[in-house]
Scaffold this motif. Structure first.
Motif, PDB file in Angstrom:
ATOM      1  N   ILE A 109     -38.220 -39.360  35.303  1.00 38.42           N
ATOM      2  CA  ILE A 109     -37.571 -38.363  36.157  1.00 38.42           C
ATOM      3  C   ILE A 109     -38.128 -38.524  37.564  1.00 38.42           C
ATOM      4  O   ILE A 109     -39.345 -38.563  37.763  1.00 38.42           O
ATOM      5  N   ARG A 110     -37.215 -38.631  38.511  1.00 36.63           N
ATOM      6  CA  ARG A 110     -37.566 -38.732  39.927  1.00 36.63           C
ATOM      7  C   ARG A 110     -37.032 -37.478  40.622  1.00 36.63           C
ATOM      8  O   ARG A 110     -36.057 -36.885  40.179  1.00 36.63           O
ATOM      9  N   ALA A 111     -37.698 -37.090  41.719  1.00 30.43           N
ATOM     10  CA  ALA A 111     -37.304 -35.894  42.470  1.00 30.43           C
ATOM     11  C   ALA A 111     -37.308 -36.181  43.961  1.00 30.43           C
ATOM     12  O   ALA A 111     -38.093 -36.989  44.442  1.00 30.43           O
ATOM     13  N   SER A 112     -36.440 -35.475  44.673  1.00 31.56           N
ATOM     14  CA  SER A 112     -36.408 -35.591  46.127  1.00 31.56           C
ATOM     15  C   SER A 112     -37.545 -34.783  46.753  1.00 31.56           C
ATOM     16  O   SER A 112     -38.048 -35.137  47.817  1.00 31.56           O
ATOM     17  N   GLN A 113     -37.930 -33.704  46.092  1.00 25.05           N
ATOM     18  CA  GLN A 113     -39.000 -32.806  46.528  1.00 25.05           C
ATOM     19  C   GLN A 113     -39.263 -31.858  45.365  1.00 25.05           C
ATOM     20  O   GLN A 113     -38.496 -31.836  44.401  1.00 25.05           O
ATOM     21  N   PRO A 114     -40.342 -31.067  45.407  1.00 27.71           N
ATOM     22  CA  PRO A 114     -40.553 -30.115  44.320  1.00 27.71           C
ATOM     23  C   PRO A 114     -39.324 -29.219  44.136  1.00 27.71           C
ATOM     24  O   PRO A 114     -38.813 -28.642  45.099  1.00 27.71           O
ATOM     25  N   ARG A 115     -38.837 -29.174  42.928  1.00 22.72           N
ATOM     26  CA  ARG A 115     -37.660 -28.386  42.546  1.00 22.72           C
ATOM     27  C   ARG A 115     -36.395 -28.805  43.286  1.00 22.72           C
ATOM     28  O   ARG A 115     -35.442 -28.059  43.382  1.00 22.72           O
ATOM     29  N   GLY A 116     -36.401 -30.027  43.808  1.00 21.85           N
ATOM     30  CA  GLY A 116     -35.245 -30.545  44.538  1.00 21.85           C
ATOM     31  C   GLY A 116     -34.281 -31.283  43.623  1.00 21.85           C
ATOM     32  O   GLY A 116     -34.179 -30.994  42.427  1.00 21.85           O
ATOM     33  N   THR A 117     -33.587 -32.246  44.189  1.00 24.15           N
ATOM     34  CA  THR A 117     -32.630 -33.054  43.438  1.00 24.15           C
ATOM     35  C   THR A 117     -33.390 -33.893  42.418  1.00 24.15           C
ATOM     36  O   THR A 117     -34.409 -34.505  42.740  1.00 24.15           O
ATOM     37  N   LEU A 118     -32.891 -33.921  41.180  1.00 27.62           N
ATOM     38  CA  LEU A 118     -33.526 -34.669  40.096  1.00 27.62           C
ATOM     39  C   LEU A 118     -32.647 -35.828  39.664  1.00 27.62           C
ATOM     40  O   LEU A 118     -31.421 -35.755  39.735  1.00 27.62           O
ATOM     41  N   TYR A 119     -33.298 -36.896  39.203  1.00 29.63           N
ATOM     42  CA  TYR A 119     -32.606 -38.050  38.646  1.00 29.63           C
ATOM     43  C   TYR A 119     -33.338 -38.438  37.376  1.00 29.63           C
ATOM     44  O   TYR A 119     -34.571 -38.550  37.373  1.00 29.63           O
ATOM     45  N   ILE A 120     -32.606 -38.635  36.305  1.00 29.50           N
ATOM     46  CA  ILE A 120     -33.185 -39.070  35.037  1.00 29.50           C
ATOM     47  C   ILE A 120     -32.638 -40.453  34.732  1.00 29.50           C
ATOM     48  O   ILE A 120     -31.427 -40.677  34.782  1.00 29.50           O
ATOM     49  N   GLY A 121     -33.546 -41.377  34.419  1.00 32.02           N
ATOM     50  CA  GLY A 121     -33.133 -42.734  34.113  1.00 32.02           C
ATOM     51  C   GLY A 121     -33.902 -43.287  32.925  1.00 32.02           C
ATOM     52  O   GLY A 121     -34.873 -42.698  32.455  1.00 32.02           O
ATOM     53  N   VAL A 122     -33.461 -44.443  32.456  1.00 29.26           N
ATOM     54  CA  VAL A 122     -34.125 -45.137  31.356  1.00 29.26           C
ATOM     55  C   VAL A 122     -34.279 -46.592  31.762  1.00 29.26           C
ATOM     56  O   VAL A 122     -33.431 -47.156  32.479  1.00 29.26           O
ATOM     57  N   THR A 123     -35.365 -47.205  31.343  1.00 22.55           N
ATOM     58  CA  THR A 123     -35.627 -48.604  31.677  1.00 22.55           C
ATOM     59  C   THR A 123     -36.548 -49.212  30.626  1.00 22.55           C
ATOM     60  O   THR A 123     -37.234 -48.489  29.897  1.00 22.55           O
ATOM     61  N   SER A 124     -36.563 -50.522  30.578  1.00 20.05           N
ATOM     62  CA  SER A 124     -37.514 -51.207  29.706  1.00 20.05           C
ATOM     63  C   SER A 124     -38.746 -51.653  30.491  1.00 20.05           C
ATOM     64  O   SER A 124     -39.698 -52.169  29.918  1.00 20.05           O
TER      65      SER A 124
END
Length: 111
Positions: free
Chosen positions: A11-26
């Motif tokens: 999970i990546r974020a733009s800022q605390p409680r900001g825009t979130l991105y969830i990804g998967v990778t090997s």
């Protein structure tokens, strides 16, 4: 950069409680490097979702993909609660993985 193959949901974020991105990778380190260097144009670049705030490692990609799909279905507040359960101050976890922090721009998260 090491070639560390390990299925992972992040999970990546733009800022605390900001825009979130969830990804998967090997390969989390490679994916973080790609995001950082603009090799992966799209949502994370457009919305400046640059800070790694959570990741979960898995033994196989099938389980990682199932977890990614589960998290993407969650309500936003549940995702925030999950992040804050291990990372209450929303620290960027990248340095703990051996990559330096990217220099923050004025007024950005982390400055």
């Amino acid at each position: 950069m090491r070639d560390e193959r390990q299925p992972c949901v992040y999970i990546r974020a733009s800022q605390p409680r900001g825009t979130l991105y969830i990804g998967v990778t090997s390969n989390l380190l490679k994916r973080l490097w790609q995001h950082r260097n603009g090799d992966t144009p799209g949502f994370t670049a457009r919305h400046r979702v640059h800070h790694l705030v959570r990741f979960e490692l898995f033994g196989d990609m099938e389980r990682a993909i199932l977890r990614e799909k589960q998290l993407k279905r969650w309500h936003r507040q549940w995702k925030i609660g999950l992040i804050e359960s291990d990372n209450p101050d929303w620290h960027d976890l990248v340095p703990g993985l051996g990559l330096p922090l990217k220099a923050p721009r004025a007024g950005s998260y982390g400055s």
